[in-house]
Write a protein that holds these residues in place. Structure first.
Motif, PDB file in Angstrom:
ATOM      1  N   HIS A  25       0.835  -1.208   0.000  1.00 34.12           N
ATOM      2  CA  HIS A  25       0.000   0.000   0.000  1.00 34.12           C
ATOM      3  C   HIS A  25       0.872   1.262   0.000  1.00 34.12           C
ATOM      4  O   HIS A  25       0.672   2.167  -0.821  1.00 34.12           O
ATOM      5  N   ALA A  26       1.850   1.313   0.909  1.00 30.52           N
ATOM      6  CA  ALA A  26       2.731   2.486   0.987  1.00 30.52           C
ATOM      7  C   ALA A  26       3.532   2.664  -0.298  1.00 30.52           C
ATOM      8  O   ALA A  26       3.724   3.793  -0.772  1.00 30.52           O
ATOM      9  N   VAL A  27       3.982   1.561  -0.882  1.00 32.99           N
ATOM     10  CA  VAL A  27       4.736   1.609  -2.133  1.00 32.99           C
ATOM     11  C   VAL A  27       3.855   2.159  -3.249  1.00 32.99           C
ATOM     12  O   VAL A  27       4.293   2.990  -4.053  1.00 32.99           O
ATOM     13  N   SER A  28       2.591   1.723  -3.300  1.00 33.47           N
ATOM     14  CA  SER A  28       1.694   2.202  -4.360  1.00 33.47           C
ATOM     15  C   SER A  28       1.415   3.700  -4.216  1.00 33.47           C
ATOM     16  O   SER A  28       1.269   4.396  -5.217  1.00 33.47           O
ATOM     17  N   ILE A  29       1.356   4.196  -2.991  1.00 39.73           N
ATOM     18  CA  ILE A  29       1.153   5.640  -2.777  1.00 39.73           C
ATOM     19  C   ILE A  29       2.340   6.420  -3.330  1.00 39.73           C
ATOM     20  O   ILE A  29       2.172   7.390  -4.077  1.00 39.73           O
ATOM     21  N   GLY A  32       2.405   6.368  -7.065  1.00 43.01           N
ATOM     22  CA  GLY A  32       1.409   7.291  -7.611  1.00 43.01           C
ATOM     23  C   GLY A  32       1.864   8.739  -7.586  1.00 43.01           C
ATOM     24  O   GLY A  32       1.479   9.531  -8.448  1.00 43.01           O
ATOM     25  N   GLU A  33       2.683   9.086  -6.613  1.00 43.97           N
ATOM     26  CA  GLU A  33       3.227  10.453  -6.528  1.00 43.97           C
ATOM     27  C   GLU A  33       4.362  10.671  -7.526  1.00 43.97           C
ATOM     28  O   GLU A  33       4.719  11.804  -7.821  1.00 43.97           O
ATOM     29  N   ARG A  37       1.401   7.028 -14.652  1.00 48.95           N
ATOM     30  CA  ARG A  37       0.536   5.849 -14.639  1.00 48.95           C
ATOM     31  C   ARG A  37       0.873   5.030 -13.394  1.00 48.95           C
ATOM     32  O   ARG A  37       1.752   4.170 -13.405  1.00 48.95           O
ATOM     33  N   PRO A  38       0.200   5.331 -12.276  1.00 48.12           N
ATOM     34  CA  PRO A  38       0.547   4.649 -11.024  1.00 48.12           C
ATOM     35  C   PRO A  38       0.087   3.195 -10.995  1.00 48.12           C
ATOM     36  O   PRO A  38      -0.900   2.829 -11.612  1.00 48.12           O
ATOM     37  N   TRP A  39       0.843   2.400 -10.272  1.00 52.68           N
ATOM     38  CA  TRP A  39       0.477   1.005 -10.037  1.00 52.68           C
ATOM     39  C   TRP A  39      -0.250   0.931  -8.702  1.00 52.68           C
ATOM     40  O   TRP A  39       0.132   1.593  -7.736  1.00 52.68           O
ATOM     41  N   GLY A  40      -1.268   0.097  -8.629  1.00 54.90           N
ATOM     42  CA  GLY A  40      -2.032  -0.060  -7.402  1.00 54.90           C
ATOM     43  C   GLY A  40      -1.437  -1.102  -6.470  1.00 54.90           C
ATOM     44  O   GLY A  40      -0.517  -1.840  -6.831  1.00 54.90           O
ATOM     45  N   ALA A  88      11.358   4.486  -6.894  1.00 59.80           N
ATOM     46  CA  ALA A  88      10.896   5.848  -6.603  1.00 59.80           C
ATOM     47  C   ALA A  88      11.467   6.295  -5.266  1.00 59.80           C
ATOM     48  O   ALA A  88      11.615   5.494  -4.340  1.00 59.80           O
ATOM     49  N   VAL A  89      11.771   7.571  -5.195  1.00 57.52           N
ATOM     50  CA  VAL A  89      12.232   8.216  -3.968  1.00 57.52           C
ATOM     51  C   VAL A  89      11.430   9.503  -3.826  1.00 57.52           C
ATOM     52  O   VAL A  89      11.229  10.219  -4.812  1.00 57.52           O
TER      53      VAL A  89
END
Length: 166
Positions: A25-29, A32-33, A37-40, A88-89
């Protein structure tokens, strides 16, 4: 310096640990930032459930309050070749060495799993990422024109990069 001043100027310290299902969940947030095209959560969970997929997350070790995940990397290793699927960072911790540490963890793990080389794709306009990958020894081996599309519909080229792990 008062105790309050030292707390307010405390430099963040991070540990790099293996990603697990609870991190999805935290990784998907953060994803998305970071991407148009964010992954869920489910996509990350599905990938991480595969035996050949692995990842790492960064956690701040000296925070008094729980903070959002500052960074992660997800990779896959098959038949001697590894691939960075995504990394991502958080923007506010960019250029602090966190991306370098995440990539080092992924490259070490890929090598331990028998990887002889590692590939990734990066937007040709992403100068900070290109700088990092070049410092890590990645070289351009190809490109995919019109591969990425941003939120405004603009397209850009993906550079395919490779680094030998031996």
């Amino acid at each position: 310096m008062t105790m309050l001043e030292s707390y307010l100027t405390l430099k963040a310290e991070y540990e790099i640990i293996p990603m697990d299902a609870d991190d999805c969940h935290a990784v998907s947030i953060l994803h998305g930032e970071s991407f148009a095209r964010p992954w869920g959560d489910g996509e990350f969970y599905s990938l991480l459930s595969q035996d050949n997929v692995f990842g790492f997350v960064a956690r701040q070790t000296n925070a008094f309050l729980k903070k959002p995940l500052p960074g992660f990397v997800l990779a896959r290793q098959i038949a001697g070749e590894a691939e960075i699927l995504t990394i991502a960072v958080q923007a506010k911790v960019g250029r602090t060495g966190l991306g370098w540490r995440l990539m080092q963890a992924a490259m070490r793990e890929a090598k331990l799993r028998g990887g002889e080389s590692i590939f990734l794709e990066v937007d040709d306009g992403n100068a900070p990422a290109l700088g990092l990958y070049r410092k890590l020894g990645f070289e351009k081996v190809g490109e995919r024109r019109g591969y990425y599309k941003d939120a405004h519909g603009s397209v850009s080229t993906a550079l395919v990069m490779k680094r030998v792990l031996r």
